[in-house]
Design an enzyme around this catalytic site. Structure first.
Site, PDB file in Angstrom:
ATOM      1  N   LYS A   1       0.847  -1.187   0.000  1.00  0.00           N
ATOM      2  CA  LYS A   1       0.000   0.000   0.000  1.00  0.00           C
ATOM      3  C   LYS A   1       0.883   1.238   0.000  1.00  0.00           C
ATOM      4  CE  LYS A   1      -2.051   2.572   3.185  1.00  0.00           C
ATOM      5  NZ  LYS A   1      -1.936   3.879   2.517  1.00  0.00           N
TER       6      LYS A   1
ATOM      7  N   GLU B   1       9.284   1.050  11.087  1.00  0.00           N
ATOM      8  CA  GLU B   1      10.315   2.099  10.960  1.00  0.00           C
ATOM      9  C   GLU B   1       9.598   3.415  11.212  1.00  0.00           C
ATOM     10  OE1 GLU B   1      13.401   1.507  10.540  1.00  0.00           O
ATOM     11  OE2 GLU B   1      13.423  -0.518   9.694  1.00  0.00           O
TER      12      GLU B   1
ATOM     13  N   CYS C   1      12.730  10.548   8.209  1.00  0.00           N
ATOM     14  CA  CYS C   1      12.663  10.042   9.572  1.00  0.00           C
ATOM     15  C   CYS C   1      14.029  10.127  10.255  1.00  0.00           C
ATOM     16  CB  CYS C   1      12.124   8.613   9.595  1.00  0.00           C
ATOM     17  SG  CYS C   1      12.876   7.549   8.387  1.00  0.00           S
TER      18      CYS C   1
ATOM     19  N   GLU D   1       8.898  15.329  16.588  1.00  0.00           N
ATOM     20  CA  GLU D   1       9.369  15.279  15.211  1.00  0.00           C
ATOM     21  C   GLU D   1       8.554  16.259  14.375  1.00  0.00           C
ATOM     22  OE1 GLU D   1       8.588  11.638  13.030  1.00  0.00           O
ATOM     23  OE2 GLU D   1      10.590  11.764  12.164  1.00  0.00           O
TER      24      GLU D   1
END
Lengths: 636, 500
Positions: free
Chosen positions: A195, A271, A305, A403
């Site tokens: 996906k 992750e 990331c 973040e």
């Protein structure tokens, strides 16, 4: 019939115009098809906010069809039915086709992802190809072990594919991360439901077309673009998907893990986010440290990331660093996708992400941090944000703890090694970290002391397909890339054979069923039983023990309420209680009961629980206890 | 300038033209040998000259070492990332695959093996092996090793440097890939000596290494004799390693040469007198089929040939009858015939040697159950041969014949057959036929051999190591294990704070 999107791109970076064609359907069982519920996704060009094209939106019903195809492929033409040599050959062929179409894929990736074409070409797509070739090479190199025990026993391990794997890929590096997941998954013989993010589905659809050309059997690779709340949730909950690998936000990762826990306990690779320290010591090569730090936070607008978003600079070099770093950030200017200059800065991916980044900047200002440079929107069209540097930030500010996933650096001055290690590790994340120093002993000391899955010395995070990547703490579970990634897509089955003993139930309680595995590998019902048996012996008890640790860690670090859902959508609804409430309750019961339930959920075959019962009751109960006591010892 | 060899194949199974240089291949170029001499290459099917190729000399070896060392120091080894080495090997495999039929035809012509076997086994196996090692090139891992907090230690597996590889004539291309694959993947520069009997495919291969883009000096191929070029390679002070496949006799010489010169590393794949053990609980038809393949495949010119066949007394007669029937049905003839199974032996010398063994068997009192004679009038064809009534001390039972000669013996008990099977100086391979998994595993455990085939024979895979126990050799080829023999382990210790 799904539409085919066709267009042509021109620009200074292109020698000649690039023609692009992408099928906008779902790719299931080797064919592009319309979604069952006929939904579509608007794919937006982030440089101007306008629609590029509609693509099909898959939902739970399409996932069911894809899983069926993938399961059939796994049992007939893939997995242990196809030798690794052949899997590797197909993967190399796919890499060849990607290389032949590298300009087209790069153009798609650039336009869809709001990145510079030359970056897509030289980094994203090139990495995707190299990664695919690297794992093609692993396909015929899967090796278990034989294990010496005693004369009356022969034992070996075999690393078998898991089955149907769900791979949920984010929008920041769509084709590259697709390759990170599919490379090891295909090499080890799994079949795939991929996906892509609803924000950037185009390169995955092109990838599907090339995979079909390369000759992958239908059902091995299925690509279902869709939203997290529908397709993503269906993948995470699906009882026949044995593993889900997700790259994205920690918040969504947590939901996926919960969904896996509530349903068939599928294996999970995550992750997730990061708030990665980038530490510059006085003795660093200043010019290089500035260049790498700039790349580390501003490449692709900080939508990484592993972005080095917390920059710690030692006091002796702080002023010089700040001066050069500020200059470097100002050389980045907005421009168009096909500009030839590598210092062109693209847009943020979407309105939602743009708003989040701007909100973080606003919160930094209102919390009292100082905007050293940047801090504003650029222009009126598209989602461009100035490269931004904050100083005078306090450790408890949101811009230091969370973040941002945008071009926003927070620079902090430090005095000593001890100080900076403490500050760097003061985060619930642990994905990556960068260290700049010319002192070898210091570099190694700091590398050892940092709680992060990757430490880059005198460079910022640049992925290398040969080297594993993955987070400590709440940055994730499992590794991608390198040989380590193979572990995430195989299950180590221990097979035993006891030569010289009669093949019947023995008084010592070790059952015949285990012996028979050696002879009869492919009966699928047995597989289920066998897997569950293994789970009971190998995993569950350990998981239970680790679970305690996790909770403790959660308490220490605090659950991130304000986490940014950068990778998926906003609307990933919490996993529905209906349908799995029973399973959840069963979790509180003993282990045997739970696995029986799982069998029913998975296969709905009446005779299995009985078979399982007999194994569990008579044989594995003993081993379970043994395993339990071993684990306790191990923990002590 | 070296001659170009051009050959027009017009055979029932292959039609086409092959053309390549016959020179010594050094530093990416075909050149004349330093003495300007040539070697006659004969067609074993009729004993006639196919072509002449340049004869390499010790002087050529010196030049090749110099070029290889230069390549190693500048463009290969640690100067070239594994991913790039792998890319070149993949490319080379692709180029070979494109010319698969041509390679097969040359191998059939030069070695005398059936074209269909060369096409179905030798060449695809070669391509697969090169691809397999292409994949390893960027997967050579050292370790980090925990010691104390004051120290970080790690190992790196570095290429050795210039390595020599001496290959035999029975599977010229396959053996080339077993040797070159791991060596080049690991970053070594290679000087390869094909057998003087069968140099043709190696020369076409050399040409493709240029097309694939290997830097000059990485792969060098010198056709020459063992007592000149082979000797020079084994003695050379600038060569870090020599790998050899061939007879135990020559292997011993190479090991001595290595000992006398620079103590270079060695890998030796030598002879065998491999047992095939057929238990009474086997699938008889399959055991017969595999046993026929085990001894008669490639005309018995296989180091792992299953040449001593032990059959349980209970099924001995049935086995022998079926085995004989299958051996009788073997079709000998033109290697390019569509249904040919067996072509000629490779050379007059080998033919004489095998016939010598057959005579020795007869003289010692064994029974020629089948064959035992020359086949046809030209070329080096020998009938598939079966000896029965053999005694353990006969030459045909103890020594490697390297021809289509099976010795079959009867046994009663497991212990007895294991003892007999192990009663040899060799230990290359062994086959066990039994449907009883306990017996198969137990026997496999007790046999002293590097490869154990259960319910099959001579069934190699590039992924699985191959090599001998005892005097069948030292080291392993194929699989991950082969890489160990082409790398040196360097342990690095870094002091982080231990002060004195």
């Amino acid at each position: 019939m799904p539409q085919i999107f066709t267009t042509e791109y021109k620009g200074p970076a292109l020698e000649k115009p690039i023609k692009v064609t992408v099928n906008t359907g779902l790719f299931i069982d080797g064919k592009f098809v319309d979604p069952i519920e006929k939904g579509t996704i608007d794919v937006i060009d982030p440089t101007n906010g306008k629609k590029i094209v509609d693509v099909a939106a898959g939902t739970a019903k399409d996932i069911d069809v894809a899983v069926e195809a993938a399961q059939r492929a796994f049992k007939t033409v893939w997995g242990t039915k196809t030798p690794g040599v052949e899997r590797g050959r197909l993967m190399n062929k796919l890499a060849d086709l990607m290389e032949q179409n590298i300009h087209e894929i790069s153009a798609i990736e650039a336009v869809d992802g709001g990145k510079l074409f030359i970056h897509a070409l030289t980094v994203d797509v090139q990495q995707a190809i190299s990664n695919m070739r690297y794992f093609a090479g692993w396909a015929d190199k899967l090796q278990g072990k034989t294990i010496e025990t005693d004369d009356s026993k022969f034992a070996y391990t075999r690393h078998e594919p898991i089955g149907v794997c769900g791979c949920i890929v984010p929008w920041n590096f769509p084709i590259m991360i697709t390759s990170w997941k599919l490379g090891p998954a295909l090499a080890t013989g799994n079949t795939i439901i991929l996906k892509p993010s609803e924000l950037t589905p185009l390169s995955a659809l092109k990838f599907a077309e090339l995979a079909s050309q390369a000759g992958f059997p239908p059902g091995v690779i299925n690509v279902v673009p869709g939203y997290g709340s529908t397709a993503g949730q269906a993948i995470s909950e699906h009882p026949l998907i044995r593993k889900v690998s997700f790259t994205g936000s920690t918040l969504t990762g947590r939901k996926i893990m919960e969904a896996a826990a509530k349903t068939n306990m599928k294996r999970v690779t995550l992750e997730l986010g990061g708030k990665n320290p980038n530490i510059v010591f006085d003795d660093a090569d200043l010019a290089q440290a500035v260049k790498w730090s700039t790349l580390g936070i501003f490449h692709h607008n900080g939508q990484m990331c592993a972005a080095g978003s917390r920059i710690f600079v030692q006091e002796g070099i702080y002023d010089k660093f700040m001066h050069a770093f500020t200059e470097a950030s100002r050389t980045l200017q907005p421009g168009s996708t096909f500009d030839a200059s590598p210092t062109v800065q693209g847009p943020i991916i979407s309105q939602t992400q743009f708003d989040r980044v701007m909100n973080y900047i606003a919160s930094g200002k209102s919390d009292g941090a100082k905007v050293h440079t940047g801090g504003d929107r650029i222009g009126k069209q598209g989602f461009f944000v100035q490269p931004t540097i904050f100083t005078e930030a306090k450790p408890d500010m949101k811009i230091v703890r969370e973040e941002i996933f945008g071009p926003v650096a927070v620079v902090v001055k430090f005095k000593t090694e001890e100080d900076v290690i403490a500050m760097a590790n003061d985060t619930s994340y642990g994905l990556a970290s960068n260290v700049f120093t010319t002192n070898l002993a210091r570099a190694t000391r700091i590398s050892n002391a940092l709680e992060a899955g990757s430490v880059y010395v005198n460079m910022a995070s640049v992925p290398d397909f040969r080297v594993p990547f993955g987070g400590y703490k709440q940055s994730g579970q499992g590794k991608e890339m390198g040989e380590y990634a193979l572990e995430a897509y195989t299950q180590q089955v221990q097979r035993k054979q006891l030569p010289g003993r009669p093949r019947r139930r023995r008084p010592d309680g070790v059952g015949v069923a285990l012996d028979e595995e050696t002879v009869d590998e492919d009966t699928t019902e047995d597989d289920t039983v066998e897997d569950d048996t293994d789970d009971i012996i190998d995993d569950d008890v350990i998981v239970a023990e680790e679970g305690v640790d996790d909770v403790a860690e959660d308490d220490r670090d605090g659950v991130m309420e304000d986490d940014v859902e950068e990778m998926m959508d906003d609307d990933f609804v919490d996993v529905a209680d209906d349908g799995f409430a029973d399973v959840e309750e069963e979790c509180l019961e003993d282990v045997e009961e739970e696995d029986v339930t799982e069998c029913r959920t998975d296969e709905e075959e009446d005779d299995e629980p009985a078979l399982l019962d007999s194994i569990v009751d008579e044989d594995d109960a003993t081993e379970l206890e043994e395993a339990g006591s071993e684990d306790v010892e191990a923990l002590e | 300038m070296p001659q170009t060899f051009t050959y027009q194949f017009d055979t029932p199974t292959y039609k086409g033209t092959s053309s390549f240089s016959t020179g010594v291949f050094i530093n990416g170029k075909f050149i004349d040998g330093s003495d300007n001499t040539t070697i006659d290459v004969l067609n074993p099917a009729n004993g006639k000259l196919i072509t002449q190729v340049s004869e390499g000399t010790p002087k050529d070896v010196d030049y090749a070492v110099e070029c290889a060392q230069k390549a190693f120091d500048t463009v290969w080894g640690l100067n070239c990332p594994g991913t790039e080495r792998g890319r070149l090997l993949y490319k080379l495999a692709d180029l070979m695959e494109e010319r698969l039929d041509e390679f097969a035809a040359l191998e059939a012509l030069d070695v005398g093996k059936a074209y269909n076997f060369a096409k179905g086994a030798d060449v695809p196996g070669t391509v697969a092996t090169i691809r397999y090692y292409a994949g390893w090139a960027d997967k050579i891992h050292g370790k980090t090793i925990e010691t104390t907090q004051d120290k970080i230690s790690y190992t790196v597996h570095e290429p050795l440097g210039v390595v020599a590889q001496i290959i035999p004539w029975n599977f010229p291309l396959t053996m080339l890939s077993w040797k070159l694959g791991p060596a080049v993947a690991a970053g070594n520069c290679v000087i390869l000596k094909p057998s003087e009997f069968t140099p043709l495919t190696a020369l076409l291969f050399a040409q493709l290494t240029v097309e694939a883009g290997f830097p000059p000096g990485v792969i060098n191929i010198i056709v020459g004799y063992g007592n000149t070029v082979g000797e020079a390679l084994s003695h050379h002070m600038g060569i870090e390693k020599v790998a050899f496949t061939g007879s135990t006799l020559v292997g011993r010489k190479i090991m001595k040469s290595a000992a006398e010169s620079n103590l270079k590393d060695i890998t030796l794949e030598l002879g065998g007198k491999s047992p095939g053990i057929v238990f009474d609980d086997c699938d008889l038809d399959q055991a017969v089929n595999w046993s026929v393949h085990g001894i008669y495949f490639n005309h018995g010119q296989v180091c792992a040939a299953s040449s001593r066949i032990f059959v349980h007394a209970k099924i001995y007669d049935d086995f022998l009858a079926k085995f004989t029937e299958r051996a009788k049905a073997i079709k000998l003839g033109d290697p390019f015939g569509a249904d040919t199974y067996q072509g000629p032996q490779v050379s007059q010398q080998q033919y004489d040697r095998i016939m010598g063994y057959i005579n020795a068997g007869k003289e010692a009192g064994a029974t020629v159950h089948l064959g035992g004679e020359r086949w046809g009038k030209e070329g080096y064809f020998i009938e598939p041969t079966i000896f029965t009534n053999n005694k353990p001390d006969m030459k045909i039972v103890r020594e490697e014949i390297f021809g289509p000669v099976a010795v079959i013996m009867k046994f009663e008990t497991d212990d007895e057959v294991i003892a007999q099977a192990n009663d040899t100086v060799y230990g290359l391979a062994a086959s066990v036929f039994s449907k009883n998994i306990d017996r198969a595993l137990k026997t496999a455990q007790k046999l002293r051999a590097g490869s154990l085939w259960v319910n099959c024979a001579s069934h190699v895979s590039p992924q699985v190591p191959f090599g001998g126990f005892k005097q069948s050799g030292i080291g392993r080829e194929l699989g991950e294990y082969a890489l160990e023999h082409y790398t040196a382990v360097k342990a690095v210790h870094i002091n982080l704070g231990h002060q004195i």
